[in-house]
Design a protein around this motif. Structure first.
Motif: not given
Length: 228
Positions: A71-75, A94-99, A154-161
């Motif tokens: 999936l990180l290939g999409g960054v 931002t792109s990393y976090r969005r993935v 951590a931010s992506a995990v918190e918001q995505g979860t």
């Protein structure tokens, strides 16, 4: 004779491969959720036995790490020429976090696993390139990339979860608790209630990013004898 004929006419199973296993795992995750990604389920999808999969991935943790790396290939690693180095680095992060935000089940893997896949390394390379462009000393850059990745993950995990679990009501409850805190019992919370709860999430994230970079520039890494 009929059974022999049918076996010959039956299409051959595609050869197993690590890439094929990872692709199948991602397809299951997207259609049914991360909890359905098990070796037994993948073996069924691939028309083989679970033991066959362990030739290519040693355990579930390695499988999850490989899925995440895919999936990180999409960054977006090339942020383009616009803006200064901080703006370009912000676009990469931002792109990393969005993935990760889009795949909270796998994002949690990034918090605990020692990632080493080629796409993960490509993200690290892109971040280090931007830090070098900004003139950050190598010692600080080596530690800063770790901190930036940790905070973004951590931010992506918190918001995505939170989004995946539908926990908006819990968030609203927290905001109400902060805004309604008694000034007598919690004087500091009451005094800072607006600041604690205000501001768009995007603005807070960018502020955190800038604080980390500014602090990293102004804080030399300690020598071996400097720590207590």
């Amino acid at each position: 004779m009929a059974d022999t004929y049918n076996r010959r006419e039956r299409p051959a199973k595609p050869a197993l491969s690590r890439d094929g296993i990872v692709a199948t795992a991602l397809a299951v995750m997207r259609s049914e959720g991360m909890e359905k990604v098990t070796m037994r389920r993948l073996a069924k999808e691939l028309d083989t036995g679970p033991a066959s999969l362990y030739v290519y991935v040693k355990d579930t943790e390695e499988l999850h790490a490989a899925m995440l790396d895919e999936l990180l290939g999409g960054v977006e690693l090339d942020p383009g020429p616009d803006g200064d180095w901080r703006a370009r680095l912000w676009r990469v992060m931002t792109s990393y976090r969005r993935v990760l935000f889009d795949h909270p089940g796998l994002a949690r893997v990034a918090l605990v696993a020692r990632l080493s896949g080629p796409n993960y390394l490509a993200v690290i390379e892109a971040v280090l390139a931007r830090l070098a462009e900004g003139g950050m000393p190598r010692a600080q850059a080596g530690w800063t990339v770790d901190l930036l990745m940790l905070v973004a993950t951590a931010s992506a995990v918190e918001q995505g979860t939170r989004r995946a679990s539908g926990a908006a009501a819990d968030h609203d409850l927290m905001i109400s608790a902060l805004l309604g805190a008694s000034a007598q019992t919690y004087p500091n919370i009451a005094a800072h209630a607006v600041e604690l709860t205000g501001g768009p999430a995007a603005s807070r994230s960018r502020w955190m990013f800038d604080v980390l970079l500014s602090g990293a520039f102004g804080t030399p890494t300690p020598g071996e004898g400097d720590l207590p």
